[in-house]
Write an enzyme that holds these catalytic residues in place. Structure first.
Site, PDB file in Angstrom:
ATOM      1  N   GLY A 142      33.324  40.658  36.285  1.00 56.88           N
ATOM      2  CA  GLY A 142      33.088  42.043  36.224  1.00 56.88           C
ATOM      3  C   GLY A 142      34.267  42.779  35.742  1.00 56.88           C
ATOM      4  O   GLY A 142      34.473  42.863  34.642  1.00 56.88           O
ATOM      5  N   SER A 238      35.075  34.651  34.058  1.00 59.54           N
ATOM      6  CA  SER A 238      35.229  36.220  33.575  1.00 59.54           C
ATOM      7  C   SER A 238      36.498  36.739  34.048  1.00 59.54           C
ATOM      8  O   SER A 238      37.304  36.152  34.169  1.00 59.54           O
ATOM      9  CB  SER A 238      33.897  36.576  33.792  1.00 59.54           C
ATOM     10  OG  SER A 238      34.017  37.858  32.831  1.00 59.54           O
ATOM     11  N   TYR A 239      36.098  37.799  34.957  1.00 56.33           N
ATOM     12  CA  TYR A 239      37.337  38.683  35.601  1.00 56.33           C
ATOM     13  C   TYR A 239      37.663  37.447  36.995  1.00 56.33           C
ATOM     14  O   TYR A 239      38.489  37.970  37.488  1.00 56.33           O
ATOM     15  CB  TYR A 239      36.757  39.905  35.964  1.00 56.33           C
ATOM     16  CG  TYR A 239      38.080  40.756  36.522  1.00 56.33           C
ATOM     17  CD1 TYR A 239      38.999  41.191  35.506  1.00 56.33           C
ATOM     18  CD2 TYR A 239      38.397  41.007  37.711  1.00 56.33           C
ATOM     19  CE1 TYR A 239      40.126  42.137  35.970  1.00 56.33           C
ATOM     20  CE2 TYR A 239      39.368  41.844  38.153  1.00 56.33           C
ATOM     21  CZ  TYR A 239      40.301  42.246  36.951  1.00 56.33           C
ATOM     22  OH  TYR A 239      41.349  43.118  37.404  1.00 56.33           O
ATOM     23  N   ASP A 421      31.652  31.513  23.068  1.00 57.00           N
ATOM     24  CA  ASP A 421      31.869  32.710  23.644  1.00 57.00           C
ATOM     25  C   ASP A 421      32.991  33.371  22.795  1.00 57.00           C
ATOM     26  O   ASP A 421      33.952  33.103  22.531  1.00 57.00           O
ATOM     27  CB  ASP A 421      32.536  32.692  25.014  1.00 57.00           C
ATOM     28  CG  ASP A 421      32.858  34.001  25.670  1.00 57.00           C
ATOM     29  OD1 ASP A 421      32.390  35.136  25.251  1.00 57.00           O
ATOM     30  OD2 ASP A 421      33.532  33.936  26.705  1.00 57.00           O
ATOM     31  N   HIS A 473      29.905  32.324  27.489  1.00 62.97           N
ATOM     32  CA  HIS A 473      30.926  32.861  28.648  1.00 62.97           C
ATOM     33  C   HIS A 473      30.212  32.304  29.818  1.00 62.97           C
ATOM     34  O   HIS A 473      31.081  32.138  30.878  1.00 62.97           O
ATOM     35  CB  HIS A 473      30.520  34.212  28.409  1.00 62.97           C
ATOM     36  CG  HIS A 473      31.436  35.092  29.359  1.00 62.97           C
ATOM     37  ND1 HIS A 473      32.936  35.222  29.016  1.00 62.97           N
ATOM     38  CD2 HIS A 473      31.181  35.940  30.449  1.00 62.97           C
ATOM     39  CE1 HIS A 473      33.382  36.146  29.954  1.00 62.97           C
ATOM     40  NE2 HIS A 473      32.665  36.526  30.656  1.00 62.97           N
TER      41      HIS A 473
END
Length: 501
Positions: A142, A238-239, A421, A473
């Site tokens: 996120g 991701s984060y 991605d 992703h």
């Protein structure tokens, strides 16, 4: 690359863009280009751009390596532990199919008893010899997005939500084939996790997230003491490029410092399409746009000449070219550049395992807001959402120093990347890893699932880079079988298989 007149091109483009010279507006423009985009990915992009618009980032790594002792569970009576564990056992999720051959648990673990901060977890034991399988903690990014809604229900978990939003299908390539897996919604304010102190929602950052996740683990292991000595791994995407290395650092640090708490048997980490370095990941993103045929030569050359990524020097001219690059993408899903958008009029009735339904996020949202589902998960009635807006207080511009420290610790480190991605592309990952200047131990080679190339791998001293062919992703969503092959090798301490190996 053919040359061009930057000044002339800028003058022409400024006709439309002169009213948009506000840096913040320019940097946020891409957020609204993608129709029905994956929220986890959009939250990442929005967050990175907000960092750029607020201040010049610092490369100083700063987060705590200590814990607050009073938040760690002091319950040591075996009977009480067994009761807590049994209370969390999920008899069955509504709409789950027949043939479920594993135990599942869900509930809250307190990480701050005074403030009333509770983190929600969903735990699935392995369907094969769970007593001998390792333990994985999965973290989505996120920041502010749900590891349960994404990781468990759309990626590597045992179920997929069908298009009716009320029933489930089995994921034949679920990672609990090879491991016991905890999906943690962190920090408080994400998904079902919450705090009774509303101030907690405006005082969240990398430091507090790592600390709460660590306290969660210590308390969870008191509830499930049979896993205290199990080999433990952390994985995320991701984060999660921040979350995973930072939590690993905290665990290793406290394993050395603390004598009165459980020593967590951390063996390795795996980060997928992870945002690792603000500078190198941004540069890699725009280079990927051009190399994938999404941007013109002129736009790429303008960014290359005018954007000083090394010093975070984003002039108005640089921003104009970045905005132009974003415009040139058109209406595509940048998180999987070949994926279709959600078309609700042409959805499937159940998950087949052969491809990923782009409407899965809608199905998951509908399912997790059903009262009977929330009751089965032992959560308080909640308006569940896949991502939450949080006021983030700290985020180092680079996690590379942390990764460097983990390399010296001797744990296994894999950085994997879906190769289609566009948001955190393979170029971003390569630039980040290359900056560490690690010696190569295993030369670049293809790896295989059966006779098909699953991707490519290169082994460095203390770190492996693995690509997953045809994945965006969310690697386990786009290429579930290849993702399972990859994580199976990771847990065995082996690079992904060669042909006929």
């Amino acid at each position: 690359m053919r040359g061009f007149n930057i000044e002339k091109t800028l003058t022409h483009y400024n006709i439309k863009m002169s009213s948009m010279l506000s840096q913040k507006v320019l940097l946020w423009s891409l957020i609204f280009l993608v129709c029905k985009a994956n929220q986890q990915s959009e939250y990442l992009y929005k967050f990175i751009q907000s960092k750029r618009s607020q201040q010049k980032p610092s490369h100083v790594e700063s987060y705590s390596s200590t814990i607050v002792d009073e938040h760690v569970s002091k319950v040591h009576v075996v009977e009480q532990q067994l009761r807590l564990m049994e209370d969390d056992k999920v008899k069955a999720l509504p709409g789950q199919p027949k043939g479920v051959d594993f135990d599942q648990y869900a509930g809250y673990v307190t990480v701050d008893s005074k403030g009333g901060r509770e983190l929600f977890y969903y735990f699935v034991e392995s369907s094969l010899n769970s007593s001998t399988k390792p333990l994985i903690l999965w973290l989505n990014g996120g920041p502010g997005c749900s590891s349960f809604g994404y990781g468990a229900m759309q990626e590597l978990g045992p179920f997929r939500v069908n298009s009716d939003g009320t029933t489930l299908s089995l994921n034949k390539d679920a990672w609990n084939k090879v491991a016991n897996i905890i999906f943690l919604e962190s920090p408080a304010g994400v998904g079902f996790s919450y705090s009774k102190n509303s101030l907690d929602y405006s005082n969240i950052g990398d430091n507090s997230t790592a600390k709460d996740s660590y306290i969660f683990l210590l308390n969870w292991l008191e509830r499930f003491p049979q896993y205290k000595t199990r080999d433990f791994f952390i994985a995320g995407e991701s984060y999660g490029g921040h979350y995973v290395p930072q939590l690993a650092h905290l665990i290793l640090s406290n394993n050395k410092k603390l004598k009165n708490h459980t020593r967590i048997n951390l063996r390795g980490i795996a980060v997928g399409n992870g945002w690792i370095d603000d500078n190198l990941c941004t540069k890699g993103m725009y280079d990927y746009f051009w190399m994938a045929g999404l941007n013109s030569d002129e736009t790429h050359e303008g960014i290359d000449k005018l954007c000083d990524f090394g010093n975070f020097n984003y002039t108005n001219e640089c921003n104009l070219y970045q905005s132009r690059a974003n415009d040139e993408l058109g209406n595509i899903d940048i998180y999987n550049i070949y994926a279709p958008f959600c078309n609700s009029s042409a959805t499937k009735t159940s998950y087949s395992g052969s491809d990923f339904d782009p409407c899965s996020e809608d199905y998951t949202n509908a399912y997790l807001n059903l009262p009977k589902v929330q009751e089965a998960l032992h959560v308080k009635p909640t308006k569940w959402s896949s991502c939450s807006d949080l006021s983030w207080t700290d985020s180092p511009a680079s996690i590379l120093p942390t990764i460097n420290g983990l390399i010296s610790s001797g744990i296994s480190i894999w950085i994997y990347s879906g190769d289609i991605d566009g948001r955190v592309p393979i170029t971003s990952t390569k630039y980040s890893i290359n900056s560490l200047k690690l010696p190569v131990h295993t030369a670049w080679r293809p790896w295989y699932t059966g006779k098909e190339v699953g991707g490519y791998v290169i082994g460095y001293k203390g770190l492996a880079l693995v690509t997953v062919r045809g994945a965006g992703h969310m690697v386990p969503s786009d290429q579930p079988y290849r993702a399972l092959t990859m994580i199976s090798s990771f847990l065995l301490g082996q690079l992904p298989p060669q042909l006929n190996s």
